[in-house]
Design a protein around this motif. Sequence first.
Motif, PDB file in Angstrom:
ATOM      1  N   SER A 213      51.655  37.981  25.817  1.00 20.57           N
ATOM      2  CA  SER A 213      51.960  39.077  26.746  1.00 20.57           C
ATOM      3  C   SER A 213      51.372  38.876  28.139  1.00 20.57           C
ATOM      4  CB  SER A 213      51.502  40.417  26.160  1.00 20.57           C
ATOM      5  OG  SER A 213      50.128  40.379  25.836  1.00 20.57           O
ATOM      6  N   LEU A 214      50.100  38.483  28.247  1.00 17.79           N
ATOM      7  CA  LEU A 214      49.500  38.351  29.575  1.00 17.79           C
ATOM      8  C   LEU A 214      50.161  37.219  30.353  1.00 17.79           C
ATOM      9  CD1 LEU A 214      47.469  39.281  31.649  1.00 17.79           C
ATOM     10  CD2 LEU A 214      45.754  37.792  30.600  1.00 17.79           C
ATOM     11  N   GLU A 215      50.443  36.105  29.697  1.00 17.60           N
ATOM     12  CA  GLU A 215      51.128  35.006  30.378  1.00 17.60           C
ATOM     13  C   GLU A 215      52.482  35.464  30.908  1.00 17.60           C
ATOM     14  OE1 GLU A 215      51.466  31.845  27.594  1.00 17.60           O
ATOM     15  OE2 GLU A 215      49.348  31.231  27.746  1.00 17.60           O
ATOM     16  N   ILE A 217      53.467  38.578  31.658  1.00 14.16           N
ATOM     17  CA  ILE A 217      53.285  39.509  32.770  1.00 14.16           C
ATOM     18  C   ILE A 217      52.935  38.751  34.041  1.00 14.16           C
ATOM     19  CG2 ILE A 217      51.796  41.328  33.696  1.00 14.16           C
ATOM     20  CD1 ILE A 217      53.788  42.434  31.743  1.00 14.16           C
ATOM     21  N   LYS A 218      52.037  37.785  33.956  1.00 14.82           N
ATOM     22  CA  LYS A 218      51.677  37.002  35.135  1.00 14.82           C
ATOM     23  C   LYS A 218      52.876  36.247  35.695  1.00 14.82           C
ATOM     24  CE  LYS A 218      46.745  36.249  34.226  1.00 14.82           C
ATOM     25  NZ  LYS A 218      45.685  35.228  33.958  1.00 14.82           N
ATOM     26  N   LEU A 243      50.275  45.888  25.650  1.00 15.18           N
ATOM     27  CA  LEU A 243      49.868  45.776  27.052  1.00 15.18           C
ATOM     28  C   LEU A 243      48.572  46.537  27.349  1.00 15.18           C
ATOM     29  CD1 LEU A 243      53.360  46.221  28.734  1.00 15.18           C
ATOM     30  CD2 LEU A 243      52.051  44.103  28.519  1.00 15.18           C
ATOM     31  N   LEU A 246      45.197  44.806  28.298  1.00 18.82           N
ATOM     32  CA  LEU A 246      45.232  43.793  29.351  1.00 18.82           C
ATOM     33  C   LEU A 246      44.681  44.268  30.687  1.00 18.82           C
ATOM     34  CD1 LEU A 246      48.735  42.182  28.658  1.00 18.82           C
ATOM     35  CD2 LEU A 246      46.495  41.580  27.709  1.00 18.82           C
ATOM     36  N   LEU A 248      45.987  46.097  33.117  1.00 16.61           N
ATOM     37  CA  LEU A 248      46.937  45.851  34.194  1.00 16.61           C
ATOM     38  C   LEU A 248      46.926  47.015  35.179  1.00 16.61           C
ATOM     39  CD1 LEU A 248      49.875  44.653  31.919  1.00 16.61           C
ATOM     40  CD2 LEU A 248      48.285  43.212  33.202  1.00 16.61           C
ATOM     41  N   PRO A 263      49.035  42.006  37.148  1.00 19.33           N
ATOM     42  CA  PRO A 263      47.671  41.653  36.705  1.00 19.33           C
ATOM     43  C   PRO A 263      46.656  42.040  37.758  1.00 19.33           C
ATOM     44  CG  PRO A 263      48.862  39.703  37.397  1.00 19.33           C
ATOM     45  CD  PRO A 263      49.857  40.820  37.413  1.00 19.33           C
ATOM     46  N   GLU A 264      45.396  42.032  37.372  1.00 16.46           N
ATOM     47  CA  GLU A 264      44.334  42.479  38.287  1.00 16.46           C
ATOM     48  C   GLU A 264      44.262  41.645  39.558  1.00 16.46           C
ATOM     49  OE1 GLU A 264      40.717  44.590  36.075  1.00 16.46           O
ATOM     50  OE2 GLU A 264      40.999  42.533  35.376  1.00 16.46           O
TER      51      GLU A 264
END
Length: 391
Positions: A213-215, A217-218, A243, A246, A248, A263-264
């Motif tokens: 998921s994080l990959e 979103i990035k 999510l 994460l 976000l 992302p942050e």
Amino acid sequence: MSNVLTLAEARRAWRARQHLAAGPPLPLPELVTAVGGLPCPVGASPALALVARHALTHRSALDQALFRDHTLALVPGPRGFSWVVSAANAPAVRAFAVAEHAAREARLAAACGLSSRDLLSTREAIREALAKPRTSDALRDALPRDARRDLGEPGRRAGCVTLAGLVLRGMWAVGEVDREPTEGRIDRDPWRYRLDPMPKVVPPAAEAVPKLSLEWIKAHAPVSPRLFAAAFGIANSRAVAALKPLKLRTVTIEGVAGEHLVPEDFAVPAAGEGIAVDLLPVRDPLVDARPELVGLCASDATRAALARQSTATPLILVDGAVVGTWAFDAALSQLRLRPALPWSAAESAAIDAKADGLVGFIARELDAPPMHLAVALRAPALRNASADLEL
């Protein structure tokens, strides 16, 4: 950074995070991961997606990574599609195909009166036939009649014409069988099946979603939770749960409804000089994440006209906005460019220059394989070179 982005800022971010803007080259496995994986609806799509990202000058580098070095893998994944992904992400991507196939198998077993003995005996027949690698035609000929049982209309709707096709699909999903092009080129048929001597470890889909998921979103930020759920073929509630850990941030985009996640470390890239032109293949990762082209079209009228064919036709983007479609004319060895709205003289010149470079790559490296789909993708069949799984 403001929590409100202009549409131009969002488009710059999408291009930058998809590595469409020129920058330091990444190794292919890193780049493929950074863009969220490459859908593979037709054999040319992954290579053309990498060309659009300034990452490929010779097709052989992609074939080397896939079929010899095995740093990349072509695997079944979310929404029934084939994907080019890093070898490290391949097990998690397969998890979606395994879950989907289990549901497909249950539906067809009920609809066609299949027993567990039918499935097991067909699997054993396939394993016996694959004592040596075979193309799909050769495998079909080597199987007993019972294994080639026609599954009728339910099977055709599911992309499994025969019992053997259904079982083979499941064996490929879990990695029990492997597939490779006989000529070692992703853009050429036929493909050959072989038993894989290295058992695959495929995690449950519930574990695969958080891993990827994080990959994802990035790769696609700013992006809505709804599009994230659609990309993995999961329920919105499950997407929200994945999510939540994460951390976000949310932003809004002028002219685009709803909140979008980033992302942050998200920052809006500075505007570049000149006109940015992208010639994208069928189901390029940028387009695949936004199948209705929301935010990618200059007007609702253009989006309505193009969204119906975006899965079947390569697209032309100018400064991150879809402005037309392209097709390769093999007879003339040139691109046919079709505007969806008027181009300025400067835009037309920039598009022509990009087209000249792309047509050279296609003619030199791809031998004009299929680059377009006759119809939009709707069925849950595993596409591209996996169409022969129908047997």
